[in-house]
Design a protein around this motif. Structure first.
Motif, PDB file in Angstrom:
ATOM      1  N   ALA A 506       0.861  -1.210   0.092  1.00 34.53           N
ATOM      2  CA  ALA A 506      -0.092  -0.062  -0.031  1.00 34.53           C
ATOM      3  C   ALA A 506       0.825   1.181   0.276  1.00 34.53           C
ATOM      4  O   ALA A 506       2.056   1.171   0.634  1.00 34.53           O
ATOM      5  CB  ALA A 506      -0.764   0.271   1.201  1.00 34.53           C
ATOM      6  N   THR A 509       1.056   7.507   2.329  1.00 29.69           N
ATOM      7  CA  THR A 509       0.528   8.865   2.381  1.00 29.69           C
ATOM      8  C   THR A 509       0.443   9.694   3.555  1.00 29.69           C
ATOM      9  O   THR A 509       0.361  10.647   3.746  1.00 29.69           O
ATOM     10  CB  THR A 509      -0.587   9.027   1.500  1.00 29.69           C
ATOM     11  OG1 THR A 509      -1.592   8.132   2.036  1.00 29.69           O
ATOM     12  CG2 THR A 509      -0.296   8.755  -0.081  1.00 29.69           C
ATOM     13  N   GLU A 510       0.188   8.663   4.589  1.00 31.10           N
ATOM     14  CA  GLU A 510      -0.063   9.266   5.972  1.00 31.10           C
ATOM     15  C   GLU A 510       1.028  10.294   6.765  1.00 31.10           C
ATOM     16  O   GLU A 510       2.212  10.361   6.410  1.00 31.10           O
ATOM     17  CB  GLU A 510       0.093   8.271   7.013  1.00 31.10           C
ATOM     18  CG  GLU A 510      -1.019   6.918   6.888  1.00 31.10           C
ATOM     19  CD  GLU A 510      -0.531   5.847   6.068  1.00 31.10           C
ATOM     20  OE1 GLU A 510       0.580   6.331   5.191  1.00 31.10           O
ATOM     21  OE2 GLU A 510      -1.139   5.059   5.837  1.00 31.10           O
ATOM     22  N   PRO A 521      -5.998  10.517  -2.292  1.00 30.89           N
ATOM     23  CA  PRO A 521      -5.523   9.209  -2.897  1.00 30.89           C
ATOM     24  C   PRO A 521      -6.707   8.220  -3.597  1.00 30.89           C
ATOM     25  O   PRO A 521      -7.887   8.861  -3.158  1.00 30.89           O
ATOM     26  CB  PRO A 521      -4.982   8.692  -1.862  1.00 30.89           C
ATOM     27  CG  PRO A 521      -4.599   9.320  -0.650  1.00 30.89           C
ATOM     28  CD  PRO A 521      -5.902  10.687  -0.718  1.00 30.89           C
ATOM     29  N   ASN A 524      -6.898   2.499  -4.071  1.00 31.41           N
ATOM     30  CA  ASN A 524      -5.933   1.541  -3.854  1.00 31.41           C
ATOM     31  C   ASN A 524      -4.818   2.200  -2.927  1.00 31.41           C
ATOM     32  O   ASN A 524      -4.188   1.696  -2.484  1.00 31.41           O
ATOM     33  CB  ASN A 524      -5.294   1.093  -5.024  1.00 31.41           C
ATOM     34  CG  ASN A 524      -4.739   2.020  -6.094  1.00 31.41           C
ATOM     35  OD1 ASN A 524      -4.526   3.268  -5.807  1.00 31.41           O
ATOM     36  ND2 ASN A 524      -4.265   1.615  -7.172  1.00 31.41           N
ATOM     37  N   GLY A 525      -5.150   3.500  -2.557  1.00 36.87           N
ATOM     38  CA  GLY A 525      -4.167   4.370  -1.805  1.00 36.87           C
ATOM     39  C   GLY A 525      -2.921   5.130  -2.619  1.00 36.87           C
ATOM     40  O   GLY A 525      -2.382   6.124  -2.057  1.00 36.87           O
TER      41      GLY A 525
END
Length: 725
Positions: A506, A509-510, A521, A524-525
């Motif tokens: 994955a 992006t956090e 996003p 699918n992230g």
């Protein structure tokens, strides 16, 4: 060709022949129109409705069949019906006729074009979808472009019918008006060239540029909308800020520094990213140890005494760490600072589209601005939401390398590349490995024969591969870890010591605070990048695992070039990322390497192909090393040597694949491989022998038969008698 297509083609051909036989091409001339003008005008006065209908029908047929005479028909519209009614009749009839020509070209030719040149058609369709209306309007507005060619060419594209008809109708109006108006003064025209003077043609060219100007203005408006509410800094700290020090981030920073841009690289953890610290480097070092253990276990095959192997697992993991340490200087902050990159240890988050706040590892915080920003934060192992899994302290490709004791019973979730590489390596080191795959084969992106070859070796080496097994829950029972699986409607219970999760990755992006600047996003992230790797804002880019669609180190480096170059020079020229030739390797034994289409992909895209195979067991180098299991499979268009895709299964497959990748990239073909000298005995000779198999299959039999007769003749009569007593 289908029956319906054949009928349509024959009908068109018949109509064209009738038109020519009736001297229609002679009737639709300026001289004939002028000579018959009075008589035709008199008949129209008494039969107006019939005249308009007949005129429109003839115009539609002339345009739909791409017959010569559309210009004369337009003049006739003005001559017989005047400016208003003539313009209405001509504009509608020409649009209907052009649309019919568009549909005919699409019906007759597009499927064939798509089946033979699927990649080209797909790329063309993407361009048409994005900019097709603007370019169609430009072509319609400039009379120097033959309209019948535009009808046919656009019919082969993926443009929607309603878009084509509407844009054509609007864009043809100015030219239609000029011709219809000229038709009202038909007696003063000596040739059609008189209609378009140099000044008028120049005006049309300027008008034709309007759609392109409109495209620029639309893009400008979109950018203004995206940046609405944000204040662009008057000056910047950097030309480029790169967030993430993995493969993509390092290449982006390297390129920027190489062209003397001022660049900052922000990394919150360890330089080198997943590839150096938890991915490519440690896994390949681990696999090498497993292969050495297997060689010792089967030393008898090389004339030596086989020995029992008891892996010193902690020493193997120590070697893995040593390999990482030896590679680490290549990706170190010291090296990149020497190249001119400001390497910052900390975590970055967006404050505005041009500004990031960096929380340094020493506790400091500072805000930095840049003209362009590249997000290269990589990915992480995906963790499926299976009840009880988190209580098993699951291993992943991230934390595996801290393991010091070898699990006796290892459960592996996933039959993709990472799961297969690690499952096989642990089995060769002596663990009892059970591998669960919800599908019906390993390596689902590869062809069935490729996956079957890997499965055969896995089972030979003791990997217990279970297909169609979906883990439903984990638990600890009587001091043992267990997993419950669903298989063909029944529950299966398996016991294990440790579980390795390898079901995908994955995007990371956090903590970037992307929602603050309106970047969301995908499902699918991954981040929604455009063809130039930019995001919502033209100066913010993403590359590597965080962008997808490929999660390979070399793909990340490839994307990074586009992100960096477009970020630094995009105001002058933007480059669209090119994925046409993307190779990859799965480092199992045998290795699996592929570039281009597989057979399954070719069938799904309706691409016509033929297969050439070469058995690596026939290669002299493979025989000398007692390692001939595997094959090469090459896909080419029927009768042609152009490579659509190549798969290599066997020892050194990754190295052998390089030659096919090079040939595909530069459109060379198998004949060029066959004509290249390969040193003997090497593994890369296999590429030449595969090309030789294709050549043998396509040898001209009739020519060889004639040559055989020629050589017999050259032997003389006496020789023929001795050969035929």
């Amino acid at each position: 060709m289908t029956r319906s297509k054949l009928v349509l083609l024959l009908t068109i051909a018949l109509l064209v022949l009738v038109f020519l036989a009736a001297d229609g091409h002679k009737l639709l001339t300026l001289a004939n129109l002028q000579s018959q003008q009075a008589a035709i005008a008199q008949w129209i006065d008494h039969n107006l409705l019939l005249a308009v209908s007949g005129y429109a029908l003839i115009y539609v047929l002339v345009t739909a069949l791409s017959l010569p005479g559309a210009a004369i028909m337009t003049l006739a519209g003005g001559a017989f019906f005047g400016n208003v009614y003539g313009l209405i009749a001509v504009s509608l009839a020409s649009t209907v006729g052009a649309s019919l020509a568009f549909l005919v070209a699409r019906f007759l030719l597009r499927d064939t074009l798509r089946s033979r040149y699927s990649d080209v058609v797909a790329k063309m369709d993407r361009g048409i979808e994005k900019d097709g209306a603007f370019y169609l309007a430009t072509l319609r507005l400039v009379p120097v472009f033959p309209f019948f060619l535009i009808n046919l060419a656009m019919g082969l594209s993926g443009m929607k019918m309603r878009t084509y008809a509407l844009v054509s109708w609007v864009a043809m109006l100015p030219g239609t008006f000029v011709y219809v108006n000229a038709g009202t003064q038909l007696g003063q025209i000596e040739s059609t060239a008189d209609i378009l003077s140099g000044d008028l043609l120049f005006a049309f060219v300027l008008l034709g540029l309007f759609p392109l100007l409109a495209k620029f203005l639309v893009g400008f408006a979109q950018r203004r909308k995206a940046y609405a509410g944000w204040q662009k800094p008057a000056r910047f700290d950097y030309n480029l800020i790169v967030i993430g020090g993995g493969s993509a981030g390092l290449v982006s920073a390297y390129i920027a520094a190489a062209v003397k841009a001022k660049v900052a690289l922000v990394e919150k953890h360890r330089m080198g990213g997943d590839c150096l610290n938890t991915g490519c480097v440690p896994s390949k070092a681990f696999i090498r140890s497993a292969r050495a253990a297997d060689t010792l276990r089967h030393a008898r095959e090389y004339g030596l005494e086989s020995v029992p192997v008891t892996p010193a697992f902690s020493q193997i993991m120590a070697r893995v760490k040593q390999v990482i340490a030896r590679v680490e200087p290549h990706d170190s902050p010291e090296r990149y600072r020497g190249l001119g990159v400001d390497c910052l240890a900390g975590e970055a988050k967006f404050v505005s589209p041009w500004e990031v706040e960096v929380a340094h590892s020493d506790g400091r915080a500072e805000r930095l601005t840049a003209r362009s920003i590249v997000i290269a934060t990589g990915g992480k192992p995906a963790m499926p939401p299976i009840p009880g899994l988190d209580q098993m302290q699951p291993l992943t490709s991230d934390n595996l390398w801290d393991l010091q004791a070898q699990p006796e019973r290892l459960l592996v979730l996933g039959g993709g590349p990472i799961g297969c590489e690690l499952a096989h390596a642990f089995a060769r080191l002596g663990s009892r490995v059970t591998q669960l795959e919800t599908g019906d084969r390993l390596l689902p992106r590869e062809d069935a024969d490729v996956a079957e070859r890997v499965l055969t070796q896995f089972r030979k080496d003791g990997v217990d591969v279970r297909f169609g097994h979906a883990a439903t829950s984990f638990a600890e029972e009587n001091g043992e870890k267990v997993v419950y699986c669903e298989h063909q409607g029944e529950q299966v219970r398996l016991v294990f010591d440790q579980v390795l999760v390898a079901v995908g990755r994955a995007a990371n992006t956090e903590g970037l605070h992307l929602e603050h600047i309106g970047i969301e996003p995908l499902a699918n992230g991954a981040l929604p990048v455009n063809d130039d790797m930019s995001l919502r804002y033209p100066h913010i880019f993403a590359c590597g695992d965080v962008a997808g669609p490929y999660q390979f180190t070399h793909a990340a480096a490839h994307q990074a070039w586009y992100a960096a170059v477009n970020g630094l020079f995009g105001q002058f020229k933007r480059f669209k990322v090119d994925y046409r030739v993307m190779p990859w390797v799965t480092f199992t034994t045998p290795e699996v390497a592929r570039v281009g289409l597989s057979e399954a992909e070719a069938r799904s895209k309706n691409v016509a192909y033929e297969v050439t195979r070469y058995d690596l067991g026939d290669l002299d180098r493979a025989l000398t090393e007692s390692d001939g299991g595997g094959f090469i499979k090459v896909l080419t268009p029927p009768g042609k040597d152009r490579i659509l895709g190549a798969a290599v299964v066997g020892c050194h497959a990754g190295e052998i694949l390089g030659e096919f990748t090079l040939v595909m990239k530069h459109n060379l073909g198998l004949n060029k491989i066959l004509g290249t000298i390969h040193p003997y005995p090497t593994w890369n000779e296999a590429a030449k022998y595969a090309a030789g198999e294709w050549k043998r299959a396509h040898a001209p039999g009739w020519l060889l038969a004639r040559l055989q007769q020629f050589h017999r003749w050259r032997l003389g009569t006496g020789s023929q008698e001795r050969n035929n007593p």
